[in-house]
Design a protein around this motif. Structure first.
Motif, PDB file in Angstrom:
ATOM      1  N   MET A   1       0.841  -1.192   0.000  1.00 42.24           N
ATOM      2  CA  MET A   1       0.000   0.000   0.000  1.00 42.24           C
ATOM      3  C   MET A   1       0.873   1.237   0.000  1.00 42.24           C
ATOM      4  O   MET A   1       1.902   1.296   0.680  1.00 42.24           O
ATOM      5  CB  MET A   1      -0.900   0.007   1.239  1.00 42.24           C
ATOM      6  CG  MET A   1      -2.031  -1.001   1.181  1.00 42.24           C
ATOM      7  SD  MET A   1      -3.225  -0.584  -0.107  1.00 42.24           S
ATOM      8  CE  MET A   1      -3.896   0.946   0.501  1.00 42.24           C
ATOM      9  N   THR A   4       0.378   7.408   2.970  1.00 45.46           N
ATOM     10  CA  THR A   4      -0.673   8.422   2.935  1.00 45.46           C
ATOM     11  C   THR A   4      -0.065   9.808   2.730  1.00 45.46           C
ATOM     12  O   THR A   4       1.079  10.073   3.119  1.00 45.46           O
ATOM     13  CB  THR A   4      -1.464   8.406   4.248  1.00 45.46           C
ATOM     14  OG1 THR A   4      -0.559   8.649   5.341  1.00 45.46           O
ATOM     15  CG2 THR A   4      -2.145   7.064   4.448  1.00 45.46           C
ATOM     16  N   PRO A  29      -5.089   7.938   1.086  1.00 45.75           N
ATOM     17  CA  PRO A  29      -6.502   7.631   0.870  1.00 45.75           C
ATOM     18  C   PRO A  29      -7.325   7.761   2.144  1.00 45.75           C
ATOM     19  O   PRO A  29      -6.804   7.562   3.246  1.00 45.75           O
ATOM     20  CB  PRO A  29      -6.471   6.187   0.378  1.00 45.75           C
ATOM     21  CG  PRO A  29      -5.241   5.615   0.999  1.00 45.75           C
ATOM     22  CD  PRO A  29      -4.252   6.726   1.035  1.00 45.75           C
ATOM     23  N   LEU A  30      -8.600   8.084   1.989  1.00 41.62           N
ATOM     24  CA  LEU A  30      -9.512   8.271   3.115  1.00 41.62           C
ATOM     25  C   LEU A  30     -10.095   6.899   3.468  1.00 41.62           C
ATOM     26  O   LEU A  30     -11.209   6.549   3.064  1.00 41.62           O
ATOM     27  CB  LEU A  30     -10.623   9.258   2.736  1.00 41.62           C
ATOM     28  CG  LEU A  30     -11.561   9.696   3.869  1.00 41.62           C
ATOM     29  CD1 LEU A  30     -10.793  10.471   4.935  1.00 41.62           C
ATOM     30  CD2 LEU A  30     -12.704  10.554   3.328  1.00 41.62           C
ATOM     31  N   SER A  31      -9.341   6.116   4.235  1.00 41.26           N
ATOM     32  CA  SER A  31      -9.742   4.724   4.490  1.00 41.26           C
ATOM     33  C   SER A  31     -10.298   4.504   5.880  1.00 41.26           C
ATOM     34  O   SER A  31     -10.792   3.434   6.184  1.00 41.26           O
ATOM     35  CB  SER A  31      -8.533   3.796   4.288  1.00 41.26           C
ATOM     36  OG  SER A  31      -7.481   4.174   5.161  1.00 41.26           O
ATOM     37  N   GLN A  32     -10.214   5.513   6.764  1.00 43.18           N
ATOM     38  CA  GLN A  32     -10.663   5.329   8.131  1.00 43.18           C
ATOM     39  C   GLN A  32     -12.173   5.450   8.296  1.00 43.18           C
ATOM     40  O   GLN A  32     -12.747   4.911   9.217  1.00 43.18           O
ATOM     41  CB  GLN A  32      -9.965   6.360   9.043  1.00 43.18           C
ATOM     42  CG  GLN A  32      -8.460   6.241   9.078  1.00 43.18           C
ATOM     43  CD  GLN A  32      -8.011   4.912   9.637  1.00 43.18           C
ATOM     44  OE1 GLN A  32      -8.658   4.347  10.507  1.00 43.18           O
ATOM     45  NE2 GLN A  32      -6.896   4.404   9.126  1.00 43.18           N
ATOM     46  N   THR A  33     -12.823   6.166   7.394  1.00 44.50           N
ATOM     47  CA  THR A  33     -14.255   6.391   7.518  1.00 44.50           C
ATOM     48  C   THR A  33     -14.862   6.576   6.144  1.00 44.50           C
ATOM     49  O   THR A  33     -14.146   6.744   5.139  1.00 44.50           O
ATOM     50  CB  THR A  33     -14.538   7.626   8.394  1.00 44.50           C
ATOM     51  OG1 THR A  33     -15.940   7.773   8.568  1.00 44.50           O
ATOM     52  CG2 THR A  33     -13.974   8.883   7.749  1.00 44.50           C
ATOM     53  N   SER A  34     -16.182   6.585   6.059  1.00 45.23           N
ATOM     54  CA  SER A  34     -16.870   6.768   4.787  1.00 45.23           C
ATOM     55  C   SER A  34     -17.032   8.252   4.482  1.00 45.23           C
ATOM     56  O   SER A  34     -16.898   9.111   5.361  1.00 45.23           O
ATOM     57  CB  SER A  34     -18.240   6.085   4.828  1.00 45.23           C
ATOM     58  OG  SER A  34     -19.059   6.696   5.816  1.00 45.23           O
ATOM     59  N   THR A  65     -11.725  10.600  -4.791  1.00 39.86           N
ATOM     60  CA  THR A  65     -11.523   9.603  -5.845  1.00 39.86           C
ATOM     61  C   THR A  65     -10.376   9.999  -6.760  1.00 39.86           C
ATOM     62  O   THR A  65      -9.515   9.178  -7.112  1.00 39.86           O
ATOM     63  CB  THR A  65     -12.815   9.436  -6.657  1.00 39.86           C
ATOM     64  OG1 THR A  65     -13.886   9.043  -5.772  1.00 39.86           O
ATOM     65  CG2 THR A  65     -12.640   8.391  -7.739  1.00 39.86           C
ATOM     66  N   SER A  68      -6.989   9.871  -4.823  1.00 39.40           N
ATOM     67  CA  SER A  68      -6.618   8.488  -4.515  1.00 39.40           C
ATOM     68  C   SER A  68      -6.098   7.781  -5.751  1.00 39.40           C
ATOM     69  O   SER A  68      -5.079   7.075  -5.699  1.00 39.40           O
ATOM     70  CB  SER A  68      -7.824   7.735  -3.935  1.00 39.40           C
ATOM     71  OG  SER A  68      -8.246   8.319  -2.711  1.00 39.40           O
TER      72      SER A  68
END
Length: 557
Positions: A1, A4, A29-34, A65, A68
């Motif tokens: 990966m 960040t 990427p914004l992977s901790q929350t939606s 998007t 990322s």
């Protein structure tokens, strides 16, 4: 990966007839929350009007998007460039992908090959459920008698050496100051100790060699008999091997090696559960805990044969109906004192043809103990993300270090040994206790009782359907065990075990289990009856329904 990165997101909106701009640093990427949850946090934190939520969510989604994908493309280009520069990277990638596919994907996995131990277990299980059953048990029994004879010779030799050394030391002490000096006495004691160690090593070597030979011969005989049964043309050879081995039973001596012992015992059938009730068997025993492990012999027709309990234990060795026993021990991993020494002597009486010796299993436990202590010492993370330590906060760091070095096993810890040469037990749970267990005021949160919960849980998961639990958490009666003490301890254990068994429904609890509550031999018959009555009040017994037919009713009239 890829790593960040921080990117600034700008959002313009109209508020109170003028334009406003919001600049927010966002981790890509914004992977901790939606996205939706992140937008809700932004509106709450910056007091944004509710009508901008939909527009903010759309623009933020497009921004995340885009950034990322850009980050992933950059990372991919770096990886491709690194692969082109170093060909070894390609080989490493291929090896990792190949390993991942063969280990994780069943279609690409190699066919599993049965080990020698697994093959032997399957062969033994098939023969123990065949006409060769009696022959197998008699062969094991004959081997155990040979081991017992060698142990008897060893004990006599050591006893004779001890008597001779004692007389020599007493004579030397009488002549201190005349013929012997203090240094000479010390040297004499040292020579005695070396002589004892030399004799012990000599006999232990002979005993280990004998057991190795027996184990090799037993396994060879099992394999040859199984091969004979697979080929019809060799069936006479199979019958010949069985008959030849059956004729080797030892004749009984004038006095039997051990007489049959009687024990107090009561059995109950209970129902546990609220809606889905499960039937279990409870048994209250009053006997020595090692009587469940010792091989007992008796004579039939002038021949020495094993007790019938050994038959059931051997037939269920490789099955889903194993038997377990909880043995209360101290916090030292050895077999030199107390109940551990007596248990080691019982294990030593015969060869274990299926599992390592007790000393080898202790050695394996000692190796695993280092890993468990490392896990115990390190910090673990709770569900809410806070850091906690398993160590007690009341002791200093230096005290903790001394505790870890001197006391590697703590109260409530247990380790497991496996056996095939015991009378009624397959697995032994060595549960560590201390003097606090003698108190009358222990609660259900005591480490020993919590460990019994974990043992019951492990039994439900591991097909151990019969478990023997020391009801009073002690194998011997002592002065503090008054009538009140025994009643309170029995009530606590009955309630805890009942709760633990009801809790284990999710771990295969629908199957019937047998729990044996063991009380020491010194318990009076009156106290045994009181504990039996207490059991019937705590557990719900299965009472039979008596239905009388009409003919019986008319006859009664």
């Amino acid at each position: 990966m890829p790593a960040t990165v921080k990117k600034e997101f700008e959002f313009e909106f109209r508020s109170k007839e003028h334009k406003s701009r919001l600049t927010i640093p966002i981790t890509i990427p914004l992977s901790q929350t939606s996205i939706k949850e992140f937008v809700g946090r932004l509106i709450t934190a910056h007091d944004l009007p509710c009508y901008v939520e939909k527009d903010l969510q759309t623009k933020l989604h497009a921004f995340v998007t885009k950034e990322s994908n850009s980050l992933f493309d950059e990372h991919a280009e770096e990886v491709i460039a690194r692969v082109r520069k170093d060909p070894k990277v390609v080989d490493d990638l291929v090896q990792k992908w190949s390993q991942a596919y063969t280990q994780e994907v069943k279609t690409y996995a190699k066919p599993e090959e049965a080990s020698q131990e697994q093959q032997f277990s399957e062969v033994y299980h098939s023969l123990i459920h065949s006409p060769a059953l009696d022959t197998l048990l008699n062969l094991e029994h004959t081997y155990s008698l040979t081991v017992e004879d060698l142990i008897l010779q060893r004990d006599k030799d050591l006893e004779h050496l001890e008597e001779r050394q004692q007389k020599e030391m007493e004579q030397a002490l009488k002549e201190v100051g005349k013929t012997y000096t203090d240094d000479q006495i010390s040297q004499l004691a040292q020579r005695h100790l070396e002589s004892v160690q030399l004799i012990e090593n000599k006999w232990n070597s002979e005993l280990n060699n004998l057991k190795d030979i027996q184990k090799h011969e037993f396994r060879d005989w099992i394999i040859k008999v199984h091969e004979d049964t697979q080929i019809p043309a060799k069936s006479p050879s199979y019958i010949g091997r069985v008959r030849a081995m059956s004729n080797t039973l030892p004749e009984a001596e004038e006095e039997e090696r051990s007489s049959a012992t009687t024990r107090l015992e009561e059995s109950f059938t209970v129902h546990l559960g609220a809606q889905m009730k499960t039937t279990h068997n409870l048994r209250l025993l009053c006997t020595d805990v090692l009587d469940l492990c010792r091989h007992k012999t008796h004579t039939v027709g002038g021949l020495v044969i094993p007790q019938p309990q050994r038959l059931q234990t051997a037939m269920s060795l490789y099955s889903n109906n194993l038997c377990g026993l909880i043995l209360m021990v101290d916090n030292r991993l050895n077999s030199y004192t107390g109940i551990k020494r007596d248990f080691a002597k019982v294990c030593e009486q015969s060869t274990d043809f299926h599992f390592p010796s007790l000393d080898q299993q202790f050695s394996n436990v000692d190796k695993e103990m280092a890993k468990s202590n490392a896990l115990r010492a390190q910090k673990t993370t709770t569900e809410d993300g806070d850091k906690i330590s398993i160590k007690s906060s009341s002791s200093s760091s230096s005290g903790d270090n001394q505790l870890d070095k001197g006391n590697r096993i703590q109260v409530g810890d247990f380790y497991i040994t496996k056996h095939s040469n015991l009378s009624e037990v397959h697995s032994v749970f060595h549960l560590v206790i201390d003097d606090s267990i003698r108190s009358i005021d222990i609660s259900s949160r005591h480490p020993v009782i919590l460990s019994i919960r974990n043992i019951i849980k492990l039994c439900f998961r591991s097909d151990i359907t019969t478990l023997t639990i020391p009801l009073l958490l002690s194998h011997e009666m002592s002065e503090e065990m008054t009538i009140q003490w025994c009643q309170r301890r029995a009530e606590l254990m009955f309630k805890c075990v009942k709760g633990f068994m009801m809790e284990m429904v999710t771990y295969g609890g629908q199957n019937s289990r047998t729990i044996q509550f063991l009380v020491p031999c010194g318990l009076s018959e009156e106290m045994f009856a009181n504990i039996s009555n207490l059991l019937t009040t705590i557990f719900r017994l299965s009472n039979p329904v008596v239905v009388r037919s009409s003919q019986a009713s008319n006859a009664g009239r």
